[in-house]
Motif scaffolding. Structure first.
Motif, PDB file in Angstrom:
ATOM      1  N   GLN A  63       0.786  -1.208   0.000  1.00 53.07           N
ATOM      2  CA  GLN A  63       0.000   0.000   0.000  1.00 53.07           C
ATOM      3  C   GLN A  63       0.828   1.272   0.000  1.00 53.07           C
ATOM      4  O   GLN A  63       0.423   2.272  -0.566  1.00 53.07           O
ATOM      5  N   CYS A 123      -1.078   9.625  -6.592  1.00 51.96           N
ATOM      6  CA  CYS A 123       0.020   8.764  -6.144  1.00 51.96           C
ATOM      7  C   CYS A 123       1.120   9.571  -5.450  1.00 51.96           C
ATOM      8  O   CYS A 123       1.994   9.001  -4.806  1.00 51.96           O
ATOM      9  N   LEU A 170      -3.164   7.817  -2.457  1.00 48.91           N
ATOM     10  CA  LEU A 170      -2.979   6.384  -2.698  1.00 48.91           C
ATOM     11  C   LEU A 170      -1.908   5.774  -1.800  1.00 48.91           C
ATOM     12  O   LEU A 170      -2.014   4.623  -1.396  1.00 48.91           O
ATOM     13  N   CYS A 204      -0.592   3.793 -12.506  1.00 51.48           N
ATOM     14  CA  CYS A 204      -1.881   3.362 -11.978  1.00 51.48           C
ATOM     15  C   CYS A 204      -2.679   2.682 -13.087  1.00 51.48           C
ATOM     16  O   CYS A 204      -2.284   2.685 -14.261  1.00 51.48           O
ATOM     17  N   ILE A 206     -12.130   5.436  -6.909  1.00 51.68           N
ATOM     18  CA  ILE A 206     -10.697   5.167  -7.038  1.00 51.68           C
ATOM     19  C   ILE A 206     -10.470   3.707  -7.398  1.00 51.68           C
ATOM     20  O   ILE A 206      -9.686   3.370  -8.295  1.00 51.68           O
ATOM     21  N   ARG A 222      -7.077   2.545  -8.899  1.00 55.97           N
ATOM     22  CA  ARG A 222      -6.299   1.508  -8.206  1.00 55.97           C
ATOM     23  C   ARG A 222      -7.242   0.460  -7.671  1.00 55.97           C
ATOM     24  O   ARG A 222      -7.952   0.671  -6.691  1.00 55.97           O
ATOM     25  N   HIS A 257      -7.790  -0.705  -3.821  1.00 53.24           N
ATOM     26  CA  HIS A 257      -7.759   0.381  -2.844  1.00 53.24           C
ATOM     27  C   HIS A 257      -8.808   0.242  -1.751  1.00 53.24           C
ATOM     28  O   HIS A 257      -8.838   1.018  -0.828  1.00 53.24           O
TER      29      HIS A 257
END
Length: 209
Positions: free
Chosen positions: A12, A49, A54, A112, A199, A204, A207
Motif C-alpha cells: 500500500q 500517487c 494512494l 496506476c 478510485i 487503483r 484500494h
C-alpha cells in the motif's frame, strides 16, 4: 479500517515497479516544459500517487535521499530501508513534479490502472482527465463531510487535506465514544466510501475491500 489500512503493508505504501520504458507522460513532460492552461496529461490532472491519497510513503535509495534532501521528509526503518513521506513536498500546485528529472526510481516506474488504460489506447486522455476530475470532486466532498463530522464531535481539524487522515480523525472520535451526531458520521462515511469506490473502479483496483 481506513483506506491505507485496507491495503497490504508492503504494497500500500510504496509504488511498485511497473517497467522502465519511457511512457507517454515522460514524452509529454519533455515536450511541454513551460506553461499550460488545461492539464496536458492525466497525471498532471491527478497527482493521487504523490499527494498522499494512494500512498503515504515511497521507498528510496540512499543516493535518492541525498538528491531530494532539500524538501523531502525521510525516515529509516529498523531493517535499514529508507522511506520518503507522502504527500510529496515536490508536488507543485500545477500538478507537476518539481524534481521530475531526479525523482525516485519507484516514482519513475509506477503506473496506476488509469494511466495503463490510457497508454494501451483503451481510455482516451480526455476521458481519463474527466475520471480524475470526478474523483477530485468526490474527494472534496469527502473532505468537507469529514471536517463537519470532526467539528460536530468537538474535535479539532489537524490542518490536513488528506482524506485518509481526515477519516482517521472521524474514526478516532467514534472509538473515544465522542458525541458525534449520527447523521454527520453517516454522511462522512458515505462520502468517503463513494470516493474510494471511484478510485478502486478506475485508478487503483485494490484500494478498498
Amino acid at each position: 479500517m481506513t483506506t491505507q489500512q485496507q491495503l497490504g503493508e508492503d504494497d500500500q505504501h510504496s509504488p511498485q515497479d511497473r517497467g522502465h520504458a519511457e511512457s507517454i507522460h515522460e514524452q509529454q513532460h519533455h515536450t511541454h516544459e513551460s506553461t499550460f492552461s488545461e492539464p496536458l496529461h492525466v497525471c498532471e490532472a491527478c497527482g493521487f500517487c504523490c499527494d498522499g491519497t494512494l500512498f503515504d510513503r515511497v521507498e528510496v535509495s540512499s543516493k535518492e535521499k541525498e538528491r531530494l534532501q532539500d524538501k523531502g521528509k525521510f525516515y529509516t526503518r529498523s531493517n535499514g530501508e529508507i522511506r520518503m513521506r507522502l504527500g510529496c513536498q515536490y508536488l507543485g500546485s500545477d500538478g507537476r513534479c518539481e524534481c521530475y528529472q531526479k525523482r525516485p526510481r519507484k516514482c519513475r516506474s509506477y503506473q496506476c490502472e488509469l494511466l495503463k488504460s490510457v497508454e494501451a489506447g483503451i481510455t482516451s486522455m480526455q476521458d481519463a482527465v474527466n475520471i480524475v476530475r470526478e474523483a477530485r470532486m468526490l474527494r472534496d466532498k469527502s473532505i468537507e463531510a469529514s471536517h463537519a463530522a470532526v467539528r460536530a464531535g468537538g474535535g479539532t481539524i489537524a490542518g490536513t487535506e488528506n482524506v485518509n487522515q481526515l477519516i482517521r480523525q472521524v474514526e478516532e472520535l467514534l472509538n473515544l465514544s465522542a458525541p458525534v451526531p449520527a447523521p454527520a458520521v453517516a454522511l462522512a462515511k458515505y462520502r468517503y466510501r463513494s470516493f474510494v469506490h471511484w478510485i478502486r473502479l478506475y485508478i487503483r483496483n485494490n484500494h478498498l475491500h
